[in-house]
Scaffold this motif. Structure first.
Motif, PDB file in Angstrom:
ATOM      1  N   GLY A 265       0.811  -1.208   0.000  1.00 60.10           N
ATOM      2  CA  GLY A 265       0.000   0.000   0.000  1.00 60.10           C
ATOM      3  C   GLY A 265       0.841   1.252   0.000  1.00 60.10           C
ATOM      4  O   GLY A 265       2.036   1.242   0.342  1.00 60.10           O
ATOM      5  N   GLN A 266       0.199   2.357  -0.388  1.00 58.04           N
ATOM      6  CA  GLN A 266       0.855   3.659  -0.479  1.00 58.04           C
ATOM      7  C   GLN A 266      -0.195   4.717  -0.175  1.00 58.04           C
ATOM      8  O   GLN A 266      -1.339   4.605  -0.596  1.00 58.04           O
ATOM      9  CB  GLN A 266       1.397   3.837  -1.902  1.00 58.04           C
ATOM     10  N   GLY A 267       0.170   5.723   0.602  1.00 59.65           N
ATOM     11  CA  GLY A 267      -0.793   6.771   0.920  1.00 59.65           C
ATOM     12  C   GLY A 267      -0.404   7.517   2.179  1.00 59.65           C
ATOM     13  O   GLY A 267       0.535   7.138   2.891  1.00 59.65           O
ATOM     14  N   TYR A 268      -1.127   8.586   2.472  1.00 58.84           N
ATOM     15  CA  TYR A 268      -0.805   9.442   3.607  1.00 58.84           C
ATOM     16  C   TYR A 268      -0.827   8.690   4.930  1.00 58.84           C
ATOM     17  O   TYR A 268      -0.118   9.046   5.869  1.00 58.84           O
ATOM     18  CB  TYR A 268      -1.770  10.620   3.667  1.00 58.84           C
ATOM     19  N   ALA A 269      -1.658   7.641   5.048  1.00 57.23           N
ATOM     20  CA  ALA A 269      -1.734   6.879   6.297  1.00 57.23           C
ATOM     21  C   ALA A 269      -0.462   6.084   6.546  1.00 57.23           C
ATOM     22  O   ALA A 269      -0.190   5.669   7.683  1.00 57.23           O
ATOM     23  CB  ALA A 269      -2.945   5.944   6.281  1.00 57.23           C
ATOM     24  N   LEU A 270       0.351   5.887   5.505  1.00 58.72           N
ATOM     25  CA  LEU A 270       1.561   5.069   5.613  1.00 58.72           C
ATOM     26  C   LEU A 270       2.836   5.894   5.484  1.00 58.72           C
ATOM     27  O   LEU A 270       3.900   5.444   5.890  1.00 58.72           O
ATOM     28  CB  LEU A 270       1.560   3.990   4.518  1.00 58.72           C
ATOM     29  N   GLY A 271       2.727   7.072   4.916  1.00 59.24           N
ATOM     30  CA  GLY A 271       3.902   7.928   4.734  1.00 59.24           C
ATOM     31  C   GLY A 271       3.655   8.948   3.644  1.00 59.24           C
ATOM     32  O   GLY A 271       3.284   8.592   2.524  1.00 59.24           O
ATOM     33  N   ARG A 272       3.834  10.212   3.968  1.00 56.20           N
ATOM     34  CA  ARG A 272       3.631  11.278   2.995  1.00 56.20           C
ATOM     35  C   ARG A 272       4.862  11.439   2.104  1.00 56.20           C
ATOM     36  O   ARG A 272       5.970  11.051   2.498  1.00 56.20           O
ATOM     37  CB  ARG A 272       3.330  12.607   3.708  1.00 56.20           C
ATOM     38  N   PRO A 273       4.697  12.008   0.918  1.00 55.48           N
ATOM     39  CA  PRO A 273       5.870  12.309   0.081  1.00 55.48           C
ATOM     40  C   PRO A 273       6.838  13.214   0.839  1.00 55.48           C
ATOM     41  O   PRO A 273       6.425  14.192   1.467  1.00 55.48           O
ATOM     42  CB  PRO A 273       5.255  13.039  -1.123  1.00 55.48           C
ATOM     43  N   ALA A 274       8.118  12.872   0.808  1.00 56.23           N
ATOM     44  CA  ALA A 274       9.136  13.636   1.533  1.00 56.23           C
ATOM     45  C   ALA A 274      10.335  13.856   0.630  1.00 56.23           C
ATOM     46  O   ALA A 274      10.521  13.157  -0.374  1.00 56.23           O
ATOM     47  CB  ALA A 274       9.550  12.890   2.797  1.00 56.23           C
ATOM     48  N   GLN A 275      11.170  14.810   0.987  1.00 58.01           N
ATOM     49  CA  GLN A 275      12.342  15.114   0.161  1.00 58.01           C
ATOM     50  C   GLN A 275      13.453  14.081   0.326  1.00 58.01           C
ATOM     51  O   GLN A 275      14.380  14.044  -0.492  1.00 58.01           O
ATOM     52  CB  GLN A 275      12.853  16.513   0.495  1.00 58.01           C
ATOM     53  N   LEU A 276      13.344  13.252   1.354  1.00 67.08           N
ATOM     54  CA  LEU A 276      14.291  12.162   1.547  1.00 67.08           C
ATOM     55  C   LEU A 276      13.549  10.829   1.438  1.00 67.08           C
ATOM     56  O   LEU A 276      12.421  10.703   1.918  1.00 67.08           O
ATOM     57  CB  LEU A 276      14.960  12.260   2.921  1.00 67.08           C
TER      58      LEU A 276
END
Length: 302
Positions: A265-276
Motif C-alpha cells: 500500500g501507499q498513501g498518507y496513512a503510511l507515509g507522505r511524500p518527503a524530500q528524503l
C-alpha cells in the motif's frame, strides 16, 4: 435582391468569424506561454522531487519508494496533472522524460540516507508509455546512468500510467520484454480508473498492479469497489502479480485492505511524500489487526 441578401449574410457572419479567430489566437498564445514555462522548468531543473514510501501491508516493511516530480506553482499550470498533461502533448515529451528519469534517479541516490544504502529497496519511476519505444531512444542509455549511480536495474520499476493508453499492445509487450531482460520491472499505474484496465493487465503482464486511489477511497463502505478489488486480487494471484493500493488515507481503508489480502500500500496513512527516501510506517496496532482473518462485503453507502 439575391446579391444583396448574400452580401447581408456574409456581413452578418463577420463578427462570429472574428470571434473565432480571437479565440484561436488566445489559445495559441496560451500554449506558447505554457511551452515557454515547460522549457524553463526543464532546462533549469526546477521540478521538486519527493519520495513516497510503499509498504507491505502485513508487516509494515518498506518495499520501496515512488519518485514524484512536481512543478513549481505557476499560473500556466494550476495543478501537477495539468502540467504533465500538457507536457505529454508536446514535441518535448521525449527530452522531458529523459531529464525526469535522470533527475529522479540521481536525486534518489544523493538523498538516500547512508543507513539505507544497502537496503536494496525498489525505486518506482513514472514513465510515459510512448517514450519506451521512441525511435530516438538509444539502447543502453538508462543502464549507463544506473551504472554511474551504483544502482542495479533489478531495483527499478517503470510505472506506466493507464491514462496514457497503449495502442499497439502486442508491439509494446515486445518492448517491455527487452527491458525485462535487462532486469527492469513493470508496474501499471492508475489501474481501475479507466475502461482499458483489464486489457492493459492481460497484455502487458506487469509485475505490479497499482490500484487507483479512486478505487481505494472509502472502500470499506462500498460493495461495488470491494467487488472490483476482489476481481483484481484474484487475477493477480493467478498471474503472479503483486497488488499495490494507492491513496490509503484512513485506518478503515487500511484495515479493510489488510483483511482482503492486498500485498502492498501507499498513501498518507503510511507515509507522505518527503524530500528524503525514508521508511514509512503502519499506524500503531494495524499489524496485529491485519491477522484477524477474512472480510465480508458491506452495503454501499452510495
Amino acid at each position: 435582391m439575391n446579391k444583396q441578401r448574400t452580401l447581408s449574410h456574409k456581413l452578418a457572419v463577420i463578427p462570429q468569424y472574428l470571434q473565432h479567430l480571437n479565440g484561436r489566437l488566445k489559445g495559441e498564445v496560451k500554449a506558447l506561454c505554457q511551452l515557454s514555462a515547460l522549457l524553463d522548468i526543464m532546462n533549469n531543473e526546477r521540478l521538486d522531487t519527493f519520495f513516497q514510501p510503499i509498504l507491505q501491508l502485513r508487516t509494515g516493511r518498506t518495499l520501496g519508494h515512488e519518485v514524484l516530480n512536481r512543478p513549481p506553482a505557476s499560473m500556466h499550470f494550476p495543478t501537477t496533472e495539468h502540467f504533465y498533461e500538457f507536457a505529454g502533448r508536446t514535441e518535448q515529451m521525449y527530452r522531458f522524460e529523459q531529464n525526469c528519469r535522470r533527475m529522479s534517479l540521481t536525486r534518489y541516490m544523493e538523498r538516500l540516507p547512508r543507513t539505507e544504502a544497502g537496503s536494496g529497496r525498489l525505486v518506482f519511476v513514472n514513465v510515459h508509455p510512448g517514450v519506451l519505444d521512441d525511435a530516438r531512444h538509444k539502447s543502453g542509455e538508462t543502464l549507463a546512468l544506473l551504472q554511474s549511480l551504483g544502482l542495479s536495474p533489478e531495483r527499478i520499476v517503470f510505472e506506466l500510467t493507464e491514462r496514457q493508453a497503449v495502442q499497439d499492445y502486442i508491439g509494446f509487450e515486445k518492448v517491455l520484454s527487452y527491458y525485462r531482460e535487462q532486469g527492469f520491472r513493470i508496474a501499471v499505474d492508475d489501474a481501475g480508473s479507466g475502461y482499458n484496465s483489464l486489457k492493459t493487465l492481460v497484455y502487458l503482464k506487469p509485475e505490479f498492479i497499482k490500484l487507483d486511489k479512486s478505487l481505494i477511497r472509502g472502500i470499506h463502505g462500498s460493495r461495488e469497489q470491494q467487488e472490483l478489488l476482489e476481481l483484481v486480487r484474484e487475477y493477480a494471484a493467478r498471474s503472479a502479480t503483486r497488488v499495490i493500493a494507492e491513496g490509503i488515507e484512513t485506518a478503515e481503508e487500511l484495515l479493510f485492505l489488510q483483511r482482503a489480502g492486498i500485498d502492498f500500500g501507499q498513501g498518507y496513512a503510511l507515509g507522505r511524500p518527503a524530500q528524503l527516501p525514508v521508511q514509512g510506517a503502519l499506524p500503531p496496532g494495524s499489524i496485529q489487526a491485519a491477522g484477524r482473518g477474512g472480510y465480508s462485503y458491506v452495503s454501499s453507502d452510495r
